[in-house]
Design an enzyme around this catalytic site. Structure first.
Site, short mmCIF file in Angstrom:
data_model
loop_
_atom_site.label_atom_id
_atom_site.label_comp_id
_atom_site.label_asym_id
_atom_site.label_seq_id
_atom_site.Cartn_x
_atom_site.Cartn_y
_atom_site.Cartn_z
N GLN A 120 0.86 -1.20 0.00
CA GLN A 120 0.00 0.00 0.00
C GLN A 120 0.89 1.24 0.00
OE1 GLN A 120 -1.79 0.53 3.77
NE2 GLN A 120 -3.34 1.98 3.12
N SER A 123 1.18 6.51 2.55
CA SER A 123 1.88 7.46 3.42
C SER A 123 3.13 8.04 2.77
CB SER A 123 2.30 6.77 4.72
OG SER A 123 1.19 6.18 5.34
N GLU A 238 -8.96 -1.62 5.45
CA GLU A 238 -7.74 -1.80 6.25
C GLU A 238 -8.11 -1.85 7.74
OE1 GLU A 238 -4.87 1.43 6.09
OE2 GLU A 238 -3.29 0.02 6.64
N GLU A 374 -5.59 8.57 17.55
CA GLU A 374 -6.17 9.93 17.61
C GLU A 374 -7.11 10.14 16.42
OE1 GLU A 374 -2.85 9.35 18.00
OE2 GLU A 374 -2.86 9.64 20.17
C1 FAD Z 1 4.01 -0.80 11.41
C2 FAD Z 1 3.49 0.21 10.42
C3 FAD Z 1 3.16 -0.19 9.15
C4 FAD Z 1 2.69 0.75 8.22
N1 FAD Z 1 2.42 0.32 6.96
C5 FAD Z 1 2.01 1.23 6.03
C6 FAD Z 1 1.81 0.83 4.67
O1 FAD Z 1 1.97 -0.35 4.30
N2 FAD Z 1 1.46 1.76 3.77
C7 FAD Z 1 1.26 3.06 4.11
O2 FAD Z 1 0.91 3.85 3.24
N3 FAD Z 1 1.48 3.49 5.39
C8 FAD Z 1 1.85 2.60 6.35
N4 FAD Z 1 2.07 3.00 7.64
C9 FAD Z 1 1.98 4.43 7.94
C10 FAD Z 1 0.80 4.84 8.83
O3 FAD Z 1 -0.40 4.77 8.12
C11 FAD Z 1 1.11 6.25 9.32
O4 FAD Z 1 2.26 6.16 10.14
C12 FAD Z 1 -0.03 6.86 10.10
O5 FAD Z 1 -1.13 7.10 9.25
C13 FAD Z 1 0.38 8.17 10.82
O6 FAD Z 1 1.01 9.03 9.94
P1 FAD Z 1 2.42 9.71 10.32
O7 FAD Z 1 3.35 8.61 10.75
O8 FAD Z 1 2.83 10.58 9.20
O9 FAD Z 1 2.12 10.59 11.61
P2 FAD Z 1 1.46 12.05 11.63
O10 FAD Z 1 0.27 12.08 10.77
O11 FAD Z 1 2.53 13.05 11.38
O12 FAD Z 1 0.99 12.14 13.15
C14 FAD Z 1 1.86 12.47 14.23
C15 FAD Z 1 1.04 12.53 15.51
O13 FAD Z 1 0.05 13.57 15.39
C16 FAD Z 1 -1.25 13.05 15.62
N5 FAD Z 1 -2.22 13.72 14.74
C17 FAD Z 1 -2.06 14.00 13.42
N6 FAD Z 1 -3.18 14.59 12.93
C18 FAD Z 1 -4.05 14.69 13.96
C19 FAD Z 1 -5.38 15.21 14.08
N7 FAD Z 1 -6.02 15.73 13.04
N8 FAD Z 1 -5.99 15.13 15.30
C20 FAD Z 1 -5.35 14.57 16.37
N9 FAD Z 1 -4.08 14.09 16.32
C21 FAD Z 1 -3.45 14.13 15.13
C22 FAD Z 1 -1.15 11.59 15.27
O14 FAD Z 1 -2.16 10.82 15.93
C23 FAD Z 1 0.26 11.23 15.76
O15 FAD Z 1 0.24 10.98 17.15
C24 FAD Z 1 2.54 2.10 8.60
C25 FAD Z 1 2.87 2.50 9.89
C26 FAD Z 1 3.35 1.58 10.81
C27 FAD Z 1 3.70 2.03 12.19
#
Ligand code: FAD
Length: 405
Positions: A120, A123, A238, A374
């Protein structure tokens, strides 16, 4: 006289059991290679019974799927689910909902047999929770698209043949409207996959760089500009795939707690800890029953916000359950006997593994992957409880005009 639901369910149950028996009679699971067995299972409509006939299903209600899984597991039939979790949980329902007939025929069978693994590509370093703000671009060039950009945290990109890619095709449209969804050939020139290591020592996920990668227009899913709608299908599925499983009472993570509890020395089994174990058992049972109810309500089609609620509850519970496991293990809980050389697993460990201490470390990711807790709480607040929505100042602004960090 009108047939009752219970009567129909009984008929479906009988029909499915008979189909499974026929499959097993023609393909001895002990002697048939996994790919061949899974191919025969797909052709018999027993891959996903709620899919249409000819596409791995029988047009039945989703409940009948549990019967298939149970009967096949009992017969020792091959199950490759963990090698292709993203394909099974998200790729297949997305292709079914948005693919053309030709695309369904091309992708679904090899996905199910695991001849083709899926990943997928959503991100990005600057777009995780706010995935609609993503910056990877796809520009049209005749009957092809040229893609440039970077994705991150891409689970199993290193084993994948196909990637579900969302890319920006119109920078002048507001962020949700300028997106298009593609099936990317992960072996195409210009696709570079680099490992990212987790604290377990495993590199389950990756960075994926795309430089002038060409995608034929025939690998676009749904209309140009409809990418967000398609992505929602993937994301809703998902969440159900991660949090919506219904297992037997007392099985899964909570069984690990009970196992450790029963083997623990008497001085560990204090009344306070017993209380924690029982609370966890009750919480696990409540989550199981809630998922069961959601599954009954869902019947078929794209799941709604109940999938996000299940994902939230499942992620937080899983973290607490494995924390309790290592607490009960005491000093032994700190002795995770891994070496810290990077490992490249060919399956996602999100459902756990052999060593509870490894699973404890891996479970920390549960409240991030598939959407953070969140974000799940926001969905619960807005779409289930009807609370006021978050301020979304950039929703109607052309993507190019939104300041980016
Ligand atoms: C083990 C693992 C596997 C993954 N596999 C995939 C994959 O196969 N494909 C893929 O595309 N992605 C994948 N991901 C990515 C995952 O979907 C993202 O890490 C997740 O959506 C959070 O995005 P970010 O890491 O950019 O954090 P951010 O979006 O930058 O968030 C940082 C912090 O801010 C908080 N936050 C952000 N916006 C808000 C809001 N509006 N209100 C309240 N709090 C908020 C979040 O909850 C978090 O605590 C994976 C992640 C992990 C850990």
């Amino acid at each position: 006289m009108e047939r009752t639901d219970a009567g129909q369910a009984r008929d479906q149950h009988r029909m499915v059991v008979q189909r499974v028996e026929e499959l097993l009679a023609l393909h001895d699971p002990a002697a048939t290679p996994a790919v061949e067995f899974l191919g025969a299972r797909f052709d018999a409509g027993l891959a996903w019974v709620y899919f249409p006939e000819g596409h791995g299903g029988l047009d039945l209600a989703p409940e009948a799927q549990g019967v298939v899984e149970r009967e096949l597991a009992r017969a020792g039939a091959p199950n490759e689910y963990e090698r292709n979790v993203i394909g099974y949980g998200m790729g297949a329902p997305t292709v079914l909902a948005h693919g053309t007939e030709e695309q369904r025929r091309r992708y679904l069978r090899p996905l199910f047999t695991c001849e083709e693994i899926w990943c997928q590509l959503f991100s990005e370093p600057g777009a995780g929770s706010d995935v609609a703000g993503l910056a990877t671009r796809a520009e049209r060039d005749g009957d092809q698209w040229v893609v440039n950009g970077q994705k991150v945290w891409t689970t199993l990109a290193h084993t994948a043949r196909w990637g579900m890619l969302v890319a920006r095709t119109d920078s002048n449209a507001p962020k949700h409207q300028g997106l298009t969804y593609f099936v990317l050939d992960m072996h195409a020139p210009g696709v570079e996959v680099r490992p990212l290591r987790q604290m377990t020592g495993d590199a389950e996920f990756n960075e994926v760089f795309m430089t002038d990668v060409r995608i034929p227009d025939s690998q676009r899913l749904d209309a140009v500009g409809a990418g967000w709608r398609v992505a929602m299908t993937t994301l809703m599925n998902e969440r159900v795939a991660i949090g919506g499983g219904v297992s037997r009472r007392g099985s899964g993570p909570i069984a690990e707690v009970l196992d450790i509890w029963q083997k623990a020395a008497p001085h560990v089994r204090t009344p306070v800890r017993r209380d924690r174990v029982v609370s966890m058992w009750v919480a696990s049972e409540v989550a199981r029953l809630t998922n069961m109810r959601a599954r009954e309500m869902r019947k078929a089609g794209t799941p709604g916000p109940e999938g996000s609620v299940a994902k939230l509850a499942g992620a937080e519970l899983n973290k607490e359950v494995y924390e309790l496991c290592v607490d009960l293990l005491g000093m032994e809980g700190t002795l995770f006997s891994t070496h810290y050389e990077m490992r490249r697993p060919d399956r996602s460990a999100f459902a756990g593994g052999d060593d509870v201490r490894h699973t404890f470390l891996r479970s920390r990711a549960n409240s991030i992957e598939g959407g953070t807790s969140e974000i799940m709480r926001n969905i619960l607040g807005e779409r289930v409880l009807g609370l006021p929505g978050e301020p979304r100042a950039d929703k109607d602004v052309p993507w190019v005009d939104v300041p980016r960090s």
